[in-house]
Design a protein around this motif. Structure first.
Motif, mmCIF file in Angstrom:
data_model
loop_
_atom_site.group_PDB
_atom_site.id
_atom_site.type_symbol
_atom_site.label_atom_id
_atom_site.label_comp_id
_atom_site.label_asym_id
_atom_site.label_seq_id
_atom_site.Cartn_x
_atom_site.Cartn_y
_atom_site.Cartn_z
ATOM 1 N N GLY A 342 0.791 -1.233 0.000
ATOM 2 C CA GLY A 342 0.000 0.000 0.000
ATOM 3 C C GLY A 342 0.818 1.276 0.000
ATOM 4 N N CYS A 343 2.143 1.175 -0.102
ATOM 5 C CA CYS A 343 3.010 2.365 -0.080
ATOM 6 C C CYS A 343 2.674 3.291 -1.253
ATOM 7 C CB CYS A 343 4.476 1.938 -0.169
ATOM 8 S SG CYS A 343 5.608 3.333 -0.316
ATOM 9 N N PRO A 344 2.501 4.606 -0.997
ATOM 10 C CA PRO A 344 2.178 5.519 -2.100
ATOM 11 C C PRO A 344 3.312 5.679 -3.118
ATOM 12 C CG PRO A 344 2.528 6.738 -0.040
ATOM 13 C CD PRO A 344 2.515 5.283 0.305
ATOM 14 N N HIS A 345 4.551 5.334 -2.715
ATOM 15 C CA HIS A 345 5.658 5.471 -3.674
ATOM 16 C C HIS A 345 5.567 4.449 -4.810
ATOM 17 C CE1 HIS A 345 7.428 8.324 -1.015
ATOM 18 N NE2 HIS A 345 7.899 7.464 -0.137
ATOM 19 N N PHE A 358 15.831 9.477 -17.394
ATOM 20 C CA PHE A 358 16.770 9.369 -16.275
ATOM 21 C C PHE A 358 16.014 9.794 -15.023
ATOM 22 C CE2 PHE A 358 19.710 10.421 -19.753
ATOM 23 C CZ PHE A 358 20.683 9.452 -19.559
ATOM 24 N N VAL A 359 16.069 8.995 -13.993
ATOM 25 C CA VAL A 359 15.444 9.417 -12.737
ATOM 26 C C VAL A 359 16.538 9.528 -11.683
ATOM 27 C CG1 VAL A 359 13.714 8.927 -10.976
ATOM 28 C CG2 VAL A 359 13.292 8.248 -13.345
ATOM 29 N N THR A 360 16.886 10.756 -11.327
ATOM 30 C CA THR A 360 17.841 10.917 -10.232
ATOM 31 C C THR A 360 17.049 10.839 -8.928
ATOM 32 O OG1 THR A 360 17.652 13.318 -10.258
ATOM 33 C CG2 THR A 360 19.385 12.354 -11.617
ATOM 34 N N GLY A 361 17.559 10.058 -7.987
ATOM 35 C CA GLY A 361 16.818 9.808 -6.761
ATOM 36 C C GLY A 361 17.457 10.469 -5.559
ATOM 37 N N CYS A 365 12.705 6.099 1.917
ATOM 38 C CA CYS A 365 12.210 4.746 1.632
ATOM 39 C C CYS A 365 12.204 4.483 0.132
ATOM 40 C CB CYS A 365 10.775 4.568 2.127
ATOM 41 S SG CYS A 365 10.567 4.721 3.891
ATOM 42 N N TYR A 366 11.791 5.523 -0.626
ATOM 43 C CA TYR A 366 11.612 5.365 -2.075
ATOM 44 C C TYR A 366 12.887 4.986 -2.810
ATOM 45 C CZ TYR A 366 13.219 10.124 -1.415
ATOM 46 O OH TYR A 366 13.934 11.215 -0.999
ATOM 47 N N THR A 367 14.052 5.171 -2.146
ATOM 48 C CA THR A 367 15.306 4.760 -2.786
ATOM 49 C C THR A 367 15.259 3.274 -3.129
ATOM 50 O OG1 THR A 367 16.332 6.303 -1.253
ATOM 51 C CG2 THR A 367 17.815 5.027 -2.626
ATOM 52 N N GLY A 376 12.712 2.114 -10.898
ATOM 53 C CA GLY A 376 12.235 3.439 -11.272
ATOM 54 C C GLY A 376 13.107 4.573 -10.768
ATOM 55 N N LEU A 377 14.329 4.274 -10.359
ATOM 56 C CA LEU A 377 15.210 5.303 -9.798
ATOM 57 C C LEU A 377 16.645 4.905 -10.121
ATOM 58 C CD1 LEU A 377 14.831 6.741 -6.247
ATOM 59 C CD2 LEU A 377 16.974 5.647 -6.823
ATOM 60 N N HIS A 378 17.437 5.855 -10.559
ATOM 61 C CA HIS A 378 18.738 5.473 -11.120
ATOM 62 C C HIS A 378 19.944 6.103 -10.456
ATOM 63 C CE1 HIS A 378 15.646 5.378 -14.497
ATOM 64 N NE2 HIS A 378 15.799 4.140 -14.109
ATOM 65 N N SER A 379 19.740 6.935 -9.434
ATOM 66 C CA SER A 379 20.906 7.431 -8.695
ATOM 67 C C SER A 379 20.485 7.853 -7.296
ATOM 68 C CB SER A 379 21.548 8.637 -9.420
ATOM 69 O OG SER A 379 20.747 9.793 -9.255
#
Lengths: 600, 192
Positions: A342-345, A358-361, A365-367, A376-379
């Motif tokens: 159920g996490c919104p991320h 490119f998704v810079t993070g 938690c979303y990392t 869905g996250l690349h850095s």
């Protein structure tokens, strides 16, 4: 009375006992509970500051005003606070200022493994290092005393094992220290323009000399003479590891790791046949001893990386692995951490993972959504870096980067150090889409308040930061709000914003599931309609813990409903953990995900 | 100067109440006059990862974590997690495992199989195995969330803590309305 306390609880207790009235900081594992626990004591003021730099600055101010003040942060937080730190060393403190640095050997919950003992030497500030909870309670008091006596900030360093281990503590009644009132700040001491700072620079060196002398008789630098065949110099948690496996050796147990007591070290080195330094991470003590011209065994046998345990100490000194009868190399499926059900991320990063961008993070938690299946996250570099790195990528790629660069960070992280970099994207105009994944809390460290939640650490209602108005003020022209549980709309808003020139801001807004009560959450849960599931695995792309896929037993395979293709297995949903977020239902192309209890 | 410290290693998955259980064990040991240290790692463990907690007790305990090959009792709250820590166990160690199976992500995704022979594999190295269904016993006690108290009940048989002390500790550890069900769960575990 005896109580079992964690190192963090004991630090809070000790600070309270010795009359500290002020504490500030920013949450960060393994330091978080220190401030949370301290805030509960009567008559104290404690705040979550937006970041560690502000946290240290307010503590410096409180100490200037005569208070016993404490600034609390994890190791990388000291990097953020380093600017005021180095100069506060020059000004001194008037009252008392203790900076807690909680280091994280083994990177249990951090992006690097830096050894903050180096900061003590670098900033010319004394550092104490307790080895268990009772020492933590006592050492914090000594730290306040040293700060007042020598007019210097003092570091108290813990590691994750000290902060989070529990051991027996004997609390004492709190005492009120003599109040130090300040009428007027002496400009020659507190106005650090070159002329004054040059003079204070000399004071700092004189202070270090005094502290070196003090270290020789400091009660927590302790000689334990025993078998003189081998002697171990150590500090902090590694003292316990060494004592556990080599109880018969002699020890020089250092409670203060900077400055080091050279006289004691020489005396100890003379008294033992073979000298070891047992320390995690950098050869901090070892290099100093070598520079004194003393022969010592350290990193030639001990690892540079990761935290130790008694086994590591034994293996390094004996030169052979510890005995273990258990199996060494079983192939056991790993159990990495995952976003909660159920996490919104999850919805946001599912969409980002499917786009060619490119998704810079950032830190949060979303990392975790860098992992399969979301990807869905690349850095991830440090707090707030997502926005700056996205801007840099966009500028370097020029035309080619248009519509391709996204930066994502959480609400607390944005407040911590994303505001100035968002200003930079507006000022220097890059083609990026910045997303604030706003879950209304500092989730990763356990639900701490921040300026966007409208509540303070000590539970008072306060002003609430408005991200939209802030972004407008910074010069961001396009600001969109999305619901990350709506996959279709999330995708279309992202497409629109990526095709627009100039920076835009998307606020992905939904509270952390852990903030919601169970009744709000589970209004409905879902299950798989076995008749309709084709086993296509689309729902598995979410990486949602309650969803699993089971292969049919050999011989009982079936054909896909309505098709001739052979079906090898089927998805299931564990409704005990399902929160009813609907993401999997939105993805299922066969209407096979239905509300539990619903008759299909 | 022989090290007489004993170690109980609790292992399982985030959310199973392992940290709470290890707190209760530690308090019972302290109340029985032992020096106690315990250690686990917080942080990312909350999010479905592996959780372990070392509880160490004796006359004087130094390290809060044990070295490999030295643990006396493994209290495993999840079946396959048992295997992950066998190399921490000393020769002749006691293994207590809960039969509950919680699938790791790779099993959920159909990429790996849940190991079928956990007890058999364990038996190759350690003879002293007690496999129980703590979840079923917790259900029998009246609250499925008391599985960790069932596990405390099981391990209590091998600790130098009197029943009177256990009673006092459990009484203090839970809110009033949950004391009775936890007492039942403890007793079911102790006699399992």
């Amino acid at each position: 009375m005896k109580i079992i306390m964690s190192g963090n609880e004991a630090i809070a207790r000790g600070a309270y006992e010795c009359g500290a009235t002020f504490a500030s900081g920013y949450p960060g594992t393994p330091s978080t509970e220190i401030l949370e626990e301290f805030a509960k004591y009567e008559g104290v003021y404690a705040e979550w500051s937006p970041n560690e730099k502000v946290g240290l600055e307010v503590a410096i101010g409180a100490a200037m005003a005569g208070a016993r003040a404490m600034a609390v942060m994890k190791h990388v937080g000291v990097n953020v606070a380093a600017d005021p730190l180095f100069t506060a060393s020059y000004t001194g403190t008037n009252g008392a200022l203790v900076i807690i640095t909680a280091d994280d050997p083994s990177l249990h919950s951090s992006q690097n493994e830096q050894d903050n003992r180096n900061y003590a030497k670098f900033a010319k500030i004394p550092m104490l290092e307790p080895s268990d909870s009772e020492e933590a309670r006592i050492f914090i008091k000594k730290a306040f005393e040293i700060s007042e006596t020598f007019d210097t900030p003092v570091f108290l360093r813990t590691t994750t094992r000290v902060s989070h281990s529990k051991s027996i503590v004997e609390p004492e009644e709190p005492v009120k220290p003599e109040k130090r009132v300040v009428e007027r700040l002496d400009p020659s001491k507190y106005v650090m323009v070159p002329f004054n700072a040059r003079n204070r620079r000399i004071v700092v060196e004189e202070r270090t000399k005094k502290l070196q002398k003090y270290a020789e008789t400091f009660s927590e630098n302790r000689l334990e003479w025993n078998d003189r065949k081998a002697g171990i110099i150590t500090a902090g948690m590694t003292y316990n590891y060494a004592k556990d496996v080599f109880p018969a050796y002699s020890y020089l147990k250092l409670g203060m790791v900077h400055p080091l007591p050279e006289g004691l070290i020489r005396e100890f080195a003379r008294g033992v046949r073979k000298l070891y330094v047992v320390e995690e991470l950098d050869p901090f003590i070892e290099e100093h001893i070598r520079a004194m011209g003393i022969k010592v065994v350290g990193k030639s046998v001990f690892p540079y990386t990761n935290e130790f345990d008694p086994g590591v100490v034994e293996e390094s000194i004996k030169g052979r692995p510890v005995r273990s009868v258990g199996p060494q190399n079983l192939n056991i499926p790993p159990r990495p951490p995952n976003l909660c059900p159920g996490c919104p991320h999850r919805g946001l990063f599912y969409v980002l993972g499917k786009m060619k961008v490119f998704v810079t993070g950032d830190i949060g938690c979303y990392t975790l959504s860098f992992m399969k299946p979301l990807e869905g996250l690349h850095s991830c570099i440090c707090m707030g870096a997502s926005i700056g790195t996205a801007h840099g990528i966009s500028k370097a790629l020029r035309e080619k980067g248009k519509g391709k660069v996204v930066g994502v960070l959480g609400d607390s992280t944005f407040i911590h150090s994303g505001i100035t970099s968002l200003l930079n994207t507006a000022y220097n105009k890059s083609d990026v889409v910045i997303i604030i994944a706003d879950n209304s809390t500092t989730a990763m460290t356990g639900m701490q308040h921040h300026p966007g939640t409208g509540t303070t650490l000590q539970g008072n209602m306060t002003a609430t930061l408005d991200f939209e108005i802030l972004a407008k003020g910074l010069g961001i022209e396009s600001i969109r709000i999305i619901d990350p549980y709506d996959l279709k709309n999330t995708r279309s808003v992202m497409k629109e914003e990526l095709s627009r020139p100039g920076p835009s801001l998307v606020i992905s807004r939904a509270p952390c599931v852990l903030l919601l009560s169970k009744t709000t959450l589970r209004k409905k849960t879902f299950r798989i309609d076995e008749e309709k599931c084709t086993g296509c695995k689309a729902c598995l792309g979410l990486g949602c813990p309650p969803i699993s896929w089971h292969r049919f037993p050999e011989g009982s395979e079936r054909t896909v409903p309505g098709k001739t293709k052979k079906q090898e297995g089927m998805a299931t949903i564990d409704s005990a953990f399902c929160t009813g977020c609907t993401l999997c239902q939105q993805l299922c192309g066969f209407k096979a995900i239905v509300e539990s209890g619903e008759v299909s | 100067m022989k090290n007489t410290t004993k170690t109980i290693l609790l292992a399982g998955v985030g959310g199973q109440g392992i940290l709470r259980a290890s707190d209760i064990l530690s308090m019972a040991l302290m109340a029985s006059g032992f020096d106690v240290k315990k250690s686990e790692v917080h942080g990312m463990a909350q999010r479905g990862g592996c959780v372990t907690s070392h509880v160490r007790y004796g006359e004087k305990v130094y390290s809060p974590i044990a070295k490999k090959g030295s643990v006396d009792i493994l209290l495993s709250f999840e079946k396959l997690e048992t295997l992950r820590y066998l190399n921490y166990m000393k020769p002749g160690a006691r293994i207590i495992l809960n039969e509950e199976e919680l699938f790791p992500p790779s099993v959920n995704l159909g990429e790996a199989d849940y190991p079928k022979d956990v007890v058999e594999t364990t038996k190759k190295y350690f003879k002293n195995i007690l496999s129980i269904n703590a979840t079923a016993l917790a259900f029998q006690a009246g609250n499925i969330r008391t599985a960790n108290t069932v596990m405390i009940g099981v391990v209590s048989r091998y600790m130098d803590v009197t029943l009177k002390t256990w009673g006092e500790i459990l009484n203090d550890a839970f809110p009033k309305k949950l004391i009775a069900v936890n007492m039942t769960a403890f007793e079911l575990g102790r006699s399992a």
